[in-house]
Structure formats: C-alpha cells, structure tokens
Design a protein around this motif. Structure first.
Motif, PDB file in Angstrom:
ATOM      1  N   ASP A  78       0.814  -1.220   0.000  1.00  0.00           N
ATOM      2  CA  ASP A  78       0.000   0.000   0.000  1.00  0.00           C
ATOM      3  C   ASP A  78       0.846   1.268   0.000  1.00  0.00           C
ATOM      4  OD1 ASP A  78      -2.168  -1.665   0.176  1.00  0.00           O
ATOM      5  OD2 ASP A  78      -2.611  -1.251   2.283  1.00  0.00           O
ATOM      6  N   TRP A  79       2.125   1.143   0.288  1.00  0.00           N
ATOM      7  CA  TRP A  79       2.983   2.324   0.400  1.00  0.00           C
ATOM      8  C   TRP A  79       3.529   2.731  -0.964  1.00  0.00           C
ATOM      9  CZ3 TRP A  79       6.535   0.178   4.880  1.00  0.00           C
ATOM     10  CH2 TRP A  79       5.748  -0.054   6.013  1.00  0.00           C
ATOM     11  N   PRO A  80       3.810   4.003  -1.172  1.00  0.00           N
ATOM     12  CA  PRO A  80       4.338   4.460  -2.468  1.00  0.00           C
ATOM     13  C   PRO A  80       5.778   3.993  -2.685  1.00  0.00           C
ATOM     14  CG  PRO A  80       4.268   6.276  -0.899  1.00  0.00           C
ATOM     15  CD  PRO A  80       3.574   5.125  -0.239  1.00  0.00           C
ATOM     16  N   VAL A 107     -10.603  -2.203   9.299  1.00  0.00           N
ATOM     17  CA  VAL A 107      -9.588  -2.736   8.383  1.00  0.00           C
ATOM     18  C   VAL A 107      -8.205  -2.440   8.946  1.00  0.00           C
ATOM     19  CG1 VAL A 107      -8.652  -2.688   6.042  1.00  0.00           C
ATOM     20  CG2 VAL A 107     -11.117  -2.378   6.408  1.00  0.00           C
ATOM     21  N   PHE A 108      -7.393  -3.498   9.089  1.00  0.00           N
ATOM     22  CA  PHE A 108      -6.040  -3.381   9.639  1.00  0.00           C
ATOM     23  C   PHE A 108      -5.044  -3.822   8.567  1.00  0.00           C
ATOM     24  CE2 PHE A 108      -9.074  -4.335  12.968  1.00  0.00           C
ATOM     25  CZ  PHE A 108      -8.782  -3.400  13.955  1.00  0.00           C
ATOM     26  N   ARG A 109      -4.447  -2.878   7.873  1.00  0.00           N
ATOM     27  CA  ARG A 109      -3.537  -3.201   6.773  1.00  0.00           C
ATOM     28  C   ARG A 109      -2.074  -3.221   7.205  1.00  0.00           C
ATOM     29  NH1 ARG A 109      -4.841  -5.429   2.146  1.00  0.00           N
ATOM     30  NH2 ARG A 109      -3.338  -4.143   1.000  1.00  0.00           N
ATOM     31  N   ASP A 110      -1.692  -2.295   8.079  1.00  0.00           N
ATOM     32  CA  ASP A 110      -0.320  -2.270   8.570  1.00  0.00           C
ATOM     33  C   ASP A 110      -0.334  -1.841  10.030  1.00  0.00           C
ATOM     34  OD1 ASP A 110      -0.665   0.487   8.571  1.00  0.00           O
ATOM     35  OD2 ASP A 110       0.675   0.876   6.889  1.00  0.00           O
ATOM     36  N   ARG A 146      -3.161   3.916   3.515  1.00  0.00           N
ATOM     37  CA  ARG A 146      -4.374   4.717   3.385  1.00  0.00           C
ATOM     38  C   ARG A 146      -5.612   3.830   3.257  1.00  0.00           C
ATOM     39  NH1 ARG A 146      -3.282   9.968   2.783  1.00  0.00           N
ATOM     40  NH2 ARG A 146      -5.406  10.344   2.060  1.00  0.00           N
ATOM     41  N   LEU A 147      -5.412   2.515   3.355  1.00  0.00           N
ATOM     42  CA  LEU A 147      -6.546   1.592   3.304  1.00  0.00           C
ATOM     43  C   LEU A 147      -6.972   1.121   4.691  1.00  0.00           C
ATOM     44  CD1 LEU A 147      -5.631  -0.582   0.175  1.00  0.00           C
ATOM     45  CD2 LEU A 147      -7.035   1.489   0.305  1.00  0.00           C
ATOM     46  N   ASN A 148      -6.236   1.515   5.736  1.00  0.00           N
ATOM     47  CA  ASN A 148      -6.685   1.235   7.100  1.00  0.00           C
ATOM     48  C   ASN A 148      -8.006   1.948   7.347  1.00  0.00           C
ATOM     49  OD1 ASN A 148      -4.431  -0.308   8.111  1.00  0.00           O
ATOM     50  ND2 ASN A 148      -3.247   1.591   8.193  1.00  0.00           N
ATOM     51  N   ARG A 149      -8.877   1.321   8.124  1.00  0.00           N
ATOM     52  CA  ARG A 149     -10.145   1.964   8.474  1.00  0.00           C
ATOM     53  C   ARG A 149     -10.513   1.626   9.921  1.00  0.00           C
ATOM     54  NH1 ARG A 149      -9.072   4.113   4.489  1.00  0.00           N
ATOM     55  NH2 ARG A 149     -10.375   4.686   2.694  1.00  0.00           N
TER      56      ARG A 149
END
Length: 515
Positions: free
Chosen positions: A194-196, A392-395, A401-404
């Motif tokens: 998810d990171w640039p 949502v736990f992405r990292d 920016r997809l964590n919620r």
C-alpha cells in the motif's frame, strides 16, 4: 483486569463501558488513573447530562466549522464520567494514520505482555581451531526493531561491539565460511504494497525485517564544503552502499537545496542540488533496501576493523528451523517489548510499529507477513470489542491509506486499556501535552499542560488524536478519539480543532469555562 462484581467479559466492554464508569466507585482501581469516586457525587442529574451532551457536541462541531473544516470530515467519540458519551459520526470508519499504533501497542501488551523478549543472536556454526572458525557465523533475527543507535548516537553499533569482543576472546582471526543472516522469522516483504514505491528511501517508510539495525537507515552527512567539494559521509559504514555526489556549491542561500534519491532495490544513493558554501554539515536518514544485508554488511566492516578476516567459502549450514532458537547461541542482544514502546508511542516511529505488528502476527500463529498480522489484529479486535467487523487493519504504523478505524472503537481501546494491569506502563510511554513527544508543542497552556496523554496521527489529509484528559481536580479521566479525514492543507486546522475541544472539556470539568 481487576475483579468486578459486574463479571464483565472483555468482549462486551465496548457496549457497556459507560455503565462500568457509572459503577466504578464500587471497584478497586488498578492504576492511579482510575480513582474511586461516585458519579452520584458529580452534581449532574440525568436531564442535565443529556443537555450537556447535546451542547458539548454542538460546540465541538461548531469549533470545526469555525476553522473551515467540514462537519462531514470530522468524527469524535468522548466518554465523560457523569455525562456519558459525546459523539459525532463516531461509527464512520476513517483513515486513522498513526493512531493505529495505539491499537498495535494495546494488542501486543495484551497478547505478548510487557516483558516479552525480542532476541538477536550470534551463533558460531563450527569449531574454532588455530584461530580459524571452521564454519559460518550466523546472525539470527526475530524482529527486534531496536538494535543499536537510539541509546548511543555517537556509536551506532555499540550493541554489536560485545560480539567482536567475544570473537577476539575466542581467538578467532579468520572465518572460513561467511557471515550469514537468518531472517526467516518473518515471511513476505517488509515494504507494504500500500505504500508508495517511490518513497522507499525515506526513513519513515523503512522496511521492517527479522534483522534490523539503526532503524534500517544509513545516516548520511552532507557538508561542509572543503577544497571545492561538498563532503559526504555515512554511518554506519556500509560496504554495499555506493554514493554518487552531484552536489553543486552555491553562495545564494535561496538556492540551497539538497536532494537524495535511492531508487527501488538499489544501494546507489545519489545526491543532487546545491549546497550553501558557508553552511554547516547536515544529517539525513536514508532507508536501506534490504535490512538483513544492511546488518551483515555493517557487522562485516566491524570485523574487518578488528582484523578478523572472512574467507567466504561455501560451507554447509546447520539445520535450523525458521524462528526456532538455536541450541548454540554464543552471544545475544535482548530487549523487552515495553522498553521499546516509548520510541514508537512518544516519537511515533513507524519501523517499531511495523515490527511489533509483525511479531504479534508471528507469535499468534501467523507467518509474520503484513497479511497474516492484519488478520491477527482484526481477530484481537473482534475478541475484545463489539461492532469491529467493518474495521480494516492493513499495517501497524498507520501509513496505509486503506486502514479503516472509527472514533468509537479508538476511544473504546483507551477505555479498555485503563482496565488492564499494565495500563500505567503503556500510558507512560505515550506523549503528554506540552511536555514531550509529538505533543511537546501542543496544549502547553496552564490548563492543559501535562493533562493530556494521547497518540497522534498525521498524513497529508488526516489528523487523529486518541487518549485521555485528566483536568486538575478531576478524579477520573475523560477518554476521547478525534479523527479528521479531509482536504490536504487542513491538518493544522484539524489539530487546532482537537486542541480547542479538549480545552473546552477541561474548562467544563474544572468549572473554569470563563477562562
């Protein structure tokens, strides 16, 4: 968790915490944050409570609007002893930024414990005969993010020096094999998808790994100007790194600009721009492309400086299962989980958060990848908090920016931590308003200085603040979560909104609203 006549399971806490607060005067308190007091003594009746709730909510939304923040871009959830919950859009999942670190820290303290040990081992995989290690030198990592650097900035490799001393004491002059890194504790890449990718050289996007050294960065020193050249130096010495210095010298301060790039998986670091002729030396942190190779490369240089020669022959390696402790550990660096928490929580260091996130995933049955660690953290949330299925736990750092997460969940985490035996230990690792960490320059007024303990979160268009407020003369803390997801350029105003809301709460609770 302390004993309670309510017989409350942690799974139900999120739903009934307001009632726990109400009956808290019946219970013994585990920390100094929860002093026994009765809401019946607060002088606030039921009707007054509802009215105060509505008025405070309106006031906080108005503060946001006065700062030109959209009402739809802000969320908050606040639990005030004697009043109950004050909320606005509290159940809307938003990007939490570094507030995610508080969730990771809470889960790690709960599941692993404050005294969980992280080890990095040195193993002589062979016998020493006539000054020669007949075998390889193995370095085995288990995710510790904090080997060297933080406690001694003058010597970034200070924790590895006892290893060199040990080899000298064993009479090792040559190593017939190689220095090998066992980084199998974690699966998957340490740089999140998810990171640039174009930012992989920036320190705040440093890869996490089973082996980590100096925050997985090279400290690059640029300047001063000497003999018509811009000097460049690096610590720790890294034989894999190659520097391309294209810096020009300028006399105009306005043209003083330094650019540092390290593309993708390359170890080539390019410096461009202009350096002011009269400027002092400046330090930059450049993330490395491979943490394990970084560790081995730096240690190889230390051995060379000590006169120990690595011959590099291809020799067999003892069979070791990934992550299983070797019976032949010769030297060990160890840190407890709680000892590393202040860097992650006060300073919001991303590498530490990702390391703890992945260690949690590994130790709770996953493989230590981002994907499996996210599932482990989601399971922990569902086990302890109701209505957390949509989160949502992405990292672990909050960079994705997809964590919620929603404000109510974040505030409930603080409430839940307050009930744990290790609560005070964790809160001591967090930033305090006007005192230290990421809150050092915020809320430094007489009313709020040292009264707010919180975790901040910041991205270009995100600002979050989660923690507790304990005004002077108030026995029980007010727990809160503020989250802003809006337009770029509004983060400073979002912070003002958060600070003003807490100022308002402090004045209301201390009876000084006229201040």
């Amino acid at each position: 968790m302390f004993s309670s006549p309510l017989s409350t399971s942690s799974r139900q806490l999120r739903k009934i915490l307001p009632f726990i607060w109400f009956f808290s005067f019946l219970l013994p308190t585990p920390t100094s944050f929860l002093q026994p007091t009765s809401f019946l003594h607060s002088g606030v009746g039921f009707t007054q409570s509802i009215n105060a709730d509505r008025e405070l909510k309106k006031s906080m939304v108005k503060i946001a609007k006065d700062l030109k923040l959209s009402e739809s871009d802000v969320s908050f959830s606040i639990l005030v002893p004697g009043l109950g919950r004050i909320e606005h859009a509290a159940d809307i999942p938003r990007i939490p930024a570094s507030a995610m670190k508080l969730v990771v820290a809470s889960a790690a303290m709960d599941e692993l414990g404050p005294d969980f040990m992280m080890h990095t081992d040195l193993v002589l995989d062979g016998i020493v005969q006539d000054g020669v290690l007949e075998g390889n030198l193995l370095i085995i990592g288990r995710g510790d993010p904090a080997v060297s650097g933080r406690e001694n900035t003058d010597d970034l490799l200070w924790e590895l020096r006892p290893w060199v001393t040990f080899l000298n004491a064993q009479g090792v002059k040559r190593i017939s094999g190689k220095i090998l890194a066992d980084a199998r504790y974690f699966e998957g890449d340490g740089f999140h998808s998810d990171w640039p990718r174009e930012s992989s050289h920036r320190w705040y996007y440093a890869r996490s790994g089973a082996l980590n050294l100096n925050d997985n960065c090279l400290d690059v020193y640029v300047g001063p100007v000497s003999s018509g050249q811009v000097l460049v130096d690096v610590k720790p010495t890294q034989p894999l790194a190659r520097f391309v210095n294209r810096m020009k010298i300028c006399k105009d301060r306005k043209k003083h600009l330094i650019r540092i790039e390290r593309p993708g998986p390359s170890w080539e670091i390019t410096l461009t721009g202009a350096f002011l002729e009269s400027a002092e030396k400046r330090k930059f942190h450049v993330a490395v492309p491979d943490p394990a190779s970084h560790f081995v490369g730096a240690f190889s240089e230390m051995l060379a400086e000590a006169g120990i020669v690595v011959l590099g022959e291809d020799l067999p390696i003892s069979e070791l299962s990934p992550g299983v402790e070797s019976p032949k550990v010769n030297q060990r660096i160890s840190h407890t989980l709680i000892s590393r928490m202040p860097v992650m929580m006060k300073n919001s260091q991303n590498l530490y958060a990702e390391s703890f996130f992945r260690i949690l995933g590994k130790e709770l049955g996953g493989d230590g990848s981002f994907e499996s660690s996210g599932r482990v953290l989601a399971n922990w949330a569902r086990k302890n908090f109701q209505e957390s299925e949509s989160l949502v736990f992405r990292d672990g750092s909050g960079l994705s920016r997809l964590n919620r997460l929603d404000a109510r969940f974040l505030r409930s985490v603080v409430d839940w931590v307050l009930l744990q035996s290790w609560a005070e230990s964790l809160f001591e690792c967090m930033a305090f308003s006007g005192v230290d960490g990421t809150l050092e320059k915020r809320m430094a007024t007489d009313l709020l200085k040292g009264k707010v303990c919180a975790k901040t979160g910041t991205l270009n268009d995100v600002s979050s603040l989660v923690g507790w407020l304990k005004p002077t003369g108030v026995n029980q803390p007010i727990t809160f979560a503020f989250v802003f997801n809006g337009r770029k350029g509004q983060v400073a105003k979002a912070r003002q909104w958060q600070d003003r809301c807490l100022d308002l709460l402090a004045k209301r609770r201390s009876g000084n609203e006229s201040q």
